[in-house]
Write a protein that holds these residues in place. Structure first.
Motif, mmCIF file in Angstrom:
data_model
loop_
_atom_site.group_PDB
_atom_site.id
_atom_site.type_symbol
_atom_site.label_atom_id
_atom_site.label_comp_id
_atom_site.label_asym_id
_atom_site.label_seq_id
_atom_site.Cartn_x
_atom_site.Cartn_y
_atom_site.Cartn_z
ATOM 1 N N ASN A 168 -16.814 12.185 -2.990
ATOM 2 C CA ASN A 168 -17.168 11.239 -1.942
ATOM 3 C C ASN A 168 -17.181 9.824 -2.502
ATOM 4 N N VAL A 169 -16.838 8.872 -1.656
ATOM 5 C CA VAL A 169 -16.882 7.464 -2.044
ATOM 6 C C VAL A 169 -17.750 6.713 -1.041
ATOM 7 N N LYS A 170 -18.350 5.637 -1.501
ATOM 8 C CA LYS A 170 -19.143 4.788 -0.624
ATOM 9 C C LYS A 170 -18.327 3.548 -0.286
ATOM 10 N N ILE A 171 -18.242 3.259 1.002
ATOM 11 C CA ILE A 171 -17.451 2.117 1.453
ATOM 12 C C ILE A 171 -18.155 1.470 2.635
ATOM 13 N N SER A 172 -18.166 0.156 2.664
ATOM 14 C CA SER A 172 -18.768 -0.538 3.801
ATOM 15 C C SER A 172 -17.834 -0.438 5.001
ATOM 16 N N PHE A 173 -18.396 -0.553 6.194
ATOM 17 C CA PHE A 173 -17.553 -0.511 7.385
ATOM 18 C C PHE A 173 -16.623 -1.722 7.430
ATOM 19 N N GLY A 174 -17.077 -2.831 6.847
ATOM 20 C CA GLY A 174 -16.195 -3.990 6.744
ATOM 21 C C GLY A 174 -15.006 -3.698 5.849
ATOM 22 N N GLY A 175 -15.263 -3.000 4.731
ATOM 23 C CA GLY A 175 -14.181 -2.619 3.833
ATOM 24 C C GLY A 175 -13.241 -1.616 4.468
ATOM 25 N N LEU A 176 -13.804 -0.677 5.240
ATOM 26 C CA LEU A 176 -12.972 0.314 5.928
ATOM 27 C C LEU A 176 -12.080 -0.358 6.967
ATOM 28 N N LYS A 177 -12.634 -1.353 7.654
ATOM 29 C CA LYS A 177 -11.848 -2.090 8.653
ATOM 30 C C LYS A 177 -10.676 -2.806 7.990
ATOM 31 N N LYS A 178 -10.931 -3.451 6.854
ATOM 32 C CA LYS A 178 -9.858 -4.136 6.133
ATOM 33 C C LYS A 178 -8.798 -3.143 5.666
ATOM 34 N N LEU A 179 -9.248 -1.970 5.237
ATOM 35 C CA LEU A 179 -8.322 -0.942 4.764
ATOM 36 C C LEU A 179 -7.403 -0.474 5.888
ATOM 37 N N VAL A 180 -7.977 -0.268 7.073
ATOM 38 C CA VAL A 180 -7.184 0.170 8.225
ATOM 39 C C VAL A 180 -6.176 -0.905 8.627
ATOM 40 N N LEU A 181 -6.620 -2.161 8.658
ATOM 41 C CA LEU A 181 -5.715 -3.254 9.031
ATOM 42 C C LEU A 181 -4.595 -3.412 8.010
ATOM 43 N N GLU A 182 -4.927 -3.227 6.736
ATOM 44 C CA GLU A 182 -3.897 -3.280 5.692
ATOM 45 C C GLU A 182 -2.870 -2.171 5.903
ATOM 46 N N ALA A 183 -3.349 -0.977 6.257
ATOM 47 C CA ALA A 183 -2.450 0.158 6.466
ATOM 48 C C ALA A 183 -1.540 -0.075 7.672
ATOM 49 N N VAL A 184 -2.090 -0.610 8.754
ATOM 50 C CA VAL A 184 -1.276 -0.899 9.942
ATOM 51 C C VAL A 184 -0.192 -1.919 9.605
ATOM 52 N N THR A 185 -0.562 -2.936 8.832
ATOM 53 C CA THR A 185 0.413 -3.945 8.412
ATOM 54 C C THR A 185 1.495 -3.329 7.532
ATOM 55 N N PHE A 186 1.080 -2.462 6.615
ATOM 56 C CA PHE A 186 2.037 -1.777 5.743
ATOM 57 C C PHE A 186 3.030 -0.955 6.569
ATOM 58 N N GLY A 187 2.526 -0.263 7.591
ATOM 59 C CA GLY A 187 3.405 0.527 8.454
ATOM 60 C C GLY A 187 4.406 -0.328 9.199
ATOM 61 N N SER A 188 3.968 -1.507 9.624
ATOM 62 C CA SER A 188 4.868 -2.436 10.311
ATOM 63 C C SER A 188 5.974 -2.912 9.379
ATOM 64 N N PHE A 189 5.599 -3.261 8.146
ATOM 65 C CA PHE A 189 6.594 -3.691 7.162
ATOM 66 C C PHE A 189 7.535 -2.541 6.785
ATOM 67 N N LEU A 190 6.997 -1.325 6.757
ATOM 68 C CA LEU A 190 7.823 -0.165 6.424
ATOM 69 C C LEU A 190 8.942 0.012 7.446
ATOM 70 N N TRP A 191 8.630 -0.207 8.719
ATOM 71 C CA TRP A 191 9.664 -0.140 9.759
ATOM 72 C C TRP A 191 10.745 -1.195 9.508
ATOM 73 N N ASP A 192 10.322 -2.416 9.175
ATOM 74 C CA ASP A 192 11.284 -3.494 8.927
ATOM 75 C C ASP A 192 12.202 -3.161 7.753
ATOM 76 N N VAL A 193 11.609 -2.678 6.667
ATOM 77 C CA VAL A 193 12.396 -2.365 5.469
ATOM 78 C C VAL A 193 13.346 -1.202 5.740
ATOM 79 N N GLU A 194 12.845 -0.175 6.398
ATOM 80 C CA GLU A 194 13.681 0.984 6.718
ATOM 81 C C GLU A 194 14.872 0.564 7.580
#
Length: 206
Positions: A168-194
């Protein structure tokens, strides 16, 4: 739509950036990978949305507003009931305010963005196709990137069966929110690169 995705993951903690949650690393990895795929889907469907706007296939702003208002009025009329239990909708539609989906695909009582309206108007087969990663190379990138960040869960075989020894890891909800937004951005860039690589090597099948 990204805000709705955050709400599905974090619930009523979206605005809470200081509270700490204890969650398995494997679960965080699942959330990250799902958010990458969501960003990929949004970029893919937005590309079609922009194309149809350019080709003037879609309703203009005034016509769309009238369509939403008319749908709301029709649903509000007494004595008229629509059975939507058999209809297919976007996986996140049922969690939006207002709950129901009208026969035309628009959320009842929602002042939605035009892209959200467009997504809700698509049929289930089209949504499924646009939510699917097109190439095995992109799938491999998502898997390897997620594993590099969160590792692979350790599996221990016992006489009773397989048990995952995930930490288990401890993460703030603020950190989790940033992680999700980073992942969504990564997915968007992945579409562009593909799409860019496919324009030269033509490796995407669908």
């Amino acid at each position: 739509m990204i805000q709705n995705h955050l709400s599905l993951i974090m619930g009523n903690k979206v605005g809470d950036i200081t509270s700490i949650a204890e969650i398995s690393k494997f679960r965080v990895g699942q959330v990250y990978a799902a958010s990458v795929m969501y960003g990929y889907f949004l970029k893919r469907v937005d590309q079609r949305f922009q194309l149809e706007k350019t080709m003037k296939v879609l309703l203009n702003e005034a016509e769309e507003e009238n369509s939403v208002q008319q749908t709301t009025m029709d649903n509000a009329r007494p004595g008229i009931e629509e059975d939507t239990s058999q209809g297919m909708s976007h996986p996140e539609v049922s969690t939006w305010p207002g709950g129901d989906v009208s026969p035309g695909g628009y959320g009842y009582g929602i002042k939605a963005t035009r892209l959200r309206n467009y997504v809700m108007s698509l049929d289930g087969d089209t949504l499924q196709r646009y939510a699917t990663i097109r190439s095995k190379e992109a799938i491999s990138i998502i898997e390897k990137h997620t594993e590099a960040l969160f590792g692979r869960p350790e599996i221990v075989v016992t006489p009773e069966g397989s048990v995952s020894k995930d930490e288990n890891v401890k993460i703030s909800f603020g950190g989790l929110k940033k992680l999700v937004l980073e992942a969504v951005t990564f997915g968007s860039f992945l579409w562009d690169v593909e799409s860019y690589v496919d324009s030269r090597y033509h490796f995407v099948l669908n």
